[in-house]
Write an enzyme that holds these catalytic residues in place. Structure first.
Site, PDB file in Angstrom:
ATOM      1  N   GLU A   1       0.843  -1.203   0.000  1.00  0.00           N
ATOM      2  CA  GLU A   1       0.000   0.000   0.000  1.00  0.00           C
ATOM      3  C   GLU A   1       0.875   1.249   0.000  1.00  0.00           C
ATOM      4  OE1 GLU A   1      -1.989   1.149   3.717  1.00  0.00           O
ATOM      5  OE2 GLU A   1      -1.466  -0.831   4.464  1.00  0.00           O
TER       6      GLU A   1
ATOM      7  N   CYS B   1      -3.534  -3.266   4.460  1.00  0.00           N
ATOM      8  CA  CYS B   1      -2.659  -4.323   4.985  1.00  0.00           C
ATOM      9  C   CYS B   1      -3.139  -5.727   4.619  1.00  0.00           C
ATOM     10  CB  CYS B   1      -2.549  -4.189   6.498  1.00  0.00           C
ATOM     11  SG  CYS B   1      -2.012  -2.553   7.005  1.00  0.00           S
TER      12      CYS B   1
ATOM     13  N   HIS C   1      -2.717  -9.845  11.835  1.00  0.00           N
ATOM     14  CA  HIS C   1      -2.114  -8.597  11.364  1.00  0.00           C
ATOM     15  C   HIS C   1      -1.754  -7.760  12.599  1.00  0.00           C
ATOM     16  CE1 HIS C   1      -1.378  -4.794   9.623  1.00  0.00           C
ATOM     17  NE2 HIS C   1      -2.518  -4.256  10.048  1.00  0.00           N
TER      18      HIS C   1
HETATM   19  N1  COA Z   1       2.359   2.492  30.486  1.00  0.00           N
HETATM   20  C1  COA Z   1       1.784   1.400  29.908  1.00  0.00           C
HETATM   21  N2  COA Z   1       0.735   1.463  29.040  1.00  0.00           N
HETATM   22  C2  COA Z   1       0.237   2.692  28.775  1.00  0.00           C
HETATM   23  C3  COA Z   1       0.775   3.861  29.350  1.00  0.00           C
HETATM   24  C4  COA Z   1       1.870   3.722  30.235  1.00  0.00           C
HETATM   25  N3  COA Z   1       2.452   4.795  30.812  1.00  0.00           N
HETATM   26  N4  COA Z   1       0.047   4.915  28.899  1.00  0.00           N
HETATM   27  C5  COA Z   1      -0.888   4.418  28.053  1.00  0.00           C
HETATM   28  N5  COA Z   1      -0.779   3.081  27.983  1.00  0.00           N
HETATM   29  C6  COA Z   1      -1.567   2.163  27.170  1.00  0.00           C
HETATM   30  C7  COA Z   1      -3.055   2.519  27.098  1.00  0.00           C
HETATM   31  O1  COA Z   1      -3.754   2.039  28.249  1.00  0.00           O
HETATM   32  C8  COA Z   1      -3.452   1.798  25.815  1.00  0.00           C
HETATM   33  O2  COA Z   1      -3.590   0.418  26.066  1.00  0.00           O
HETATM   34  P1  COA Z   1      -5.046  -0.300  25.952  1.00  0.00           P
HETATM   35  O3  COA Z   1      -5.552   0.009  24.574  1.00  0.00           O
HETATM   36  O4  COA Z   1      -4.719  -1.755  26.119  1.00  0.00           O
HETATM   37  O5  COA Z   1      -5.872   0.283  27.012  1.00  0.00           O
HETATM   38  C9  COA Z   1      -2.220   1.934  24.924  1.00  0.00           C
HETATM   39  O6  COA Z   1      -1.137   2.283  25.820  1.00  0.00           O
HETATM   40  C10 COA Z   1      -2.351   2.999  23.845  1.00  0.00           C
HETATM   41  O7  COA Z   1      -2.613   4.240  24.444  1.00  0.00           O
HETATM   42  P2  COA Z   1      -3.849   5.158  24.030  1.00  0.00           P
HETATM   43  O8  COA Z   1      -3.685   6.464  24.746  1.00  0.00           O
HETATM   44  O9  COA Z   1      -5.129   4.410  24.236  1.00  0.00           O
HETATM   45  O10 COA Z   1      -3.739   5.343  22.470  1.00  0.00           O
HETATM   46  P3  COA Z   1      -2.876   6.321  21.579  1.00  0.00           P
HETATM   47  O11 COA Z   1      -3.455   7.672  21.579  1.00  0.00           O
HETATM   48  O12 COA Z   1      -1.416   6.187  21.915  1.00  0.00           O
HETATM   49  O13 COA Z   1      -3.118   5.687  20.112  1.00  0.00           O
HETATM   50  C11 COA Z   1      -3.266   4.040  18.419  1.00  0.00           C
HETATM   51  C12 COA Z   1      -2.888   4.324  19.865  1.00  0.00           C
HETATM   52  C13 COA Z   1      -3.056   2.566  18.120  1.00  0.00           C
HETATM   53  C14 COA Z   1      -4.737   4.390  18.182  1.00  0.00           C
HETATM   54  C15 COA Z   1      -2.359   4.895  17.482  1.00  0.00           C
HETATM   55  O14 COA Z   1      -1.035   4.499  17.669  1.00  0.00           O
HETATM   56  C16 COA Z   1      -2.734   4.771  16.035  1.00  0.00           C
HETATM   57  O15 COA Z   1      -3.578   5.520  15.534  1.00  0.00           O
HETATM   58  N6  COA Z   1      -2.047   3.836  15.283  1.00  0.00           N
HETATM   59  C17 COA Z   1      -2.228   3.653  13.859  1.00  0.00           C
HETATM   60  C18 COA Z   1      -3.510   2.934  13.498  1.00  0.00           C
HETATM   61  C19 COA Z   1      -3.536   1.522  13.916  1.00  0.00           C
HETATM   62  O16 COA Z   1      -2.518   0.942  14.186  1.00  0.00           O
HETATM   63  N7  COA Z   1      -4.755   0.939  13.929  1.00  0.00           N
HETATM   64  C20 COA Z   1      -4.940  -0.441  14.331  1.00  0.00           C
HETATM   65  C21 COA Z   1      -5.907  -1.214  13.482  1.00  0.00           C
HETATM   66  S1  COA Z   1      -5.332  -1.389  11.795  1.00  0.00           S
END
Ligand code: COA
Length: 391
Positions: free
Chosen positions: A82, A114, A236
């Protein structure tokens, strides 16, 4: 159509020249690195050098396969990505040229976020069912890139995974039953004018989980196995915690009680490579497969599941059986070496590489030699990408 067993006869991993560890990124972003390592399940990400792209990674992944099995029987090359380098020409044709594959071969690029490597694998098995003498080279190669400073930045990465799909495979038999789910949604996409994806991250997690439940229901309706029969799962992995989340969600939906140890046993072996490579989009589930096969030693004759998801969205739940003697055909040492030999990149150079744009002016733009991979993008000149084999 003849009744033949088809599947993966060989598989090989390649990645980029540089590695950025999540501790460095967390420090620069001012966030707790435990969030990235424990919350997302990512320790590091691969970062391509200026003279690397999906073509150089794809050719690097595929070359050992051609060296081992020869090119004579390769009738089709399917390049799943992609992050294509051209709107018209298949990236597979550059790979075809770099590897010296026969002219008597069809070459095409497949795209559906993906998911597309799973489509390529399915199309390959169908071609081989019609002509069991032919080999199909499937290569998934992607560079995951998001806006710097965004929540998705720590989930970037890069890798290519090449598979030789044949009749009577030595590693993995793909089973005929599979389940699908397709739906037109906007959870992640990359318009033609953007180098970085746009993502609604939380929505994409929900969409992924919903699609997996639906694809598994379809799989069961079509005579697929009970979930409990599978020895392991290759999901994935946009970040490795996603595999745990998706599996837990599927089990919850089915009313199966599972503790952390059960989840660990089901998915952990498939996450070792993705944890340090980062997201490799189309390659990710198959990088997970390589990790599983390289790290678990008890899989002969065992059923495993490949669970593919591509935003937008398409999901497929696919059953497969590991072939006895498969360990003799793996590239565990080489796969580990591809990861270990990456050079640490400092944050400043990472930012430069991340922000670099493809020159649109048709001038001559040589790339200084940076990668130690066997193939490099030497220049972009008069709108042509000039690749060279260096080793
Ligand atoms: N120590 C340990 N874990 C921690 C933490 C800390 N200090 N602070 C936050 N976390 C955890 C959160 O609890 C969360 O875990 P959970 O989902 O099991 O509850 C995780 O870290 C992610 O944190 P969160 O704040 O919820 O999300 P984010 O704003 O960092 O965004 C994504 C995470 C995945 C949405 C972002 O990285 C993203 O958009 N990625 C690209 C898209 C993607 O991968 N999509 C997936 C489907 S294809």
């Amino acid at each position: 159509m003849t009744d033949v067993t088809t599947g993966i006869h060989d598989l090989s991993l390649a990645t980029a020249h540089y590695v950025l560890d999540q501790t460095t990124l967390a420090r620069e972003l001012g966030i707790d690195d435990a969030k990235l390592k424990d919350g997302l399940g990512q320790d590091a990400m691969s970062v391509p050098a200026a003279d690397e792209d999906i073509v150089t990674m794809a050719a690097t992944a595929a070359r050992p396969i051609i060296d081992r099995h020869g090119a004579d029987r390769v009738r089709t090359v399917l390049l799943a990505t992609e992050t294509g380098v051209d709107q018209s020409k298949s990236a597979g044709l550059y790979v075809h040229g770099l590897l010296g594959l026969p002219h008597t071969c069809r070459v095409v690029e497949l795209k559906q976020a993906c998911y597309s490597a799973t489509a390529a694998l399915q199309f390959a098995t169908a071609l081989i069912a019609r002509d069991p003498e032919q080999h199909v080279l499937v290569v998934a190669s992607d560079i995951a890139k998001y806006k710097r400073g965004s929540a998705a930045e720590p989930t970037q990465g890069a890798a290519a995974l090449a598979m030789l799909v044949t009749a009577d495979p030595a590693i993995l038999r793909v089973e005929p039953s599979s389940g699908m789910h397709s739906e037109d949604i906007m959870d992640f996409w990359r318009p033609n004018y953007r180098a970085e994806a746009v993502v609604d991250g939380k929505f994409s997690i929900d969409a992924y989980q919903r699609a997996v439940v639906s694809a598994f229901a379809d799989y069961r309706e079509r005579g697929g196995r009970d979930l409990a029969e599978f020895a392991a799962f290759c999901y994935h992995q946009p970040f490795t915690k996603m595999a745990v989340k998706a599996h837990r969600h599927l089990l919850d939906h089915l009313g199966v009680t599972a503790g952390p140890a059960d989840l660990h046993a089901a998915v952990n072996a498939s996450t070792h490579y993705n944890r340090v490579l980062g997201n490799s989009y189309a390659a990710s589930a198959y990088v997970g497969l390589a990790s599983l096969l390289d790290h678990r030693d008890d899989l002969a004759d065992q059923p495993i599941a490949i669970v593919s998801y591509g935003s937008g969205s398409v999901a497929e739940f696919l059953g497969a059986t590991v072939v006895p003697g498969y360990r003799d055909h793996l590239r565990s040492v080489e796969n580990a070496a591809a990861i270990d030999q990456r050079k640490t990149v400092d944050y400043t150079r990472y930012c430069e590489l991340h922000d670099a744009c493809t020159p649109p002016d048709g001038g001559h733009h040589p790339n200084p030699q940076e990668t130690t991979a066997p193939f490099r993008l030497a220049a972009i000149s008069q709108h042509k990408r000039l690749y060279e084999a260096v080793a």
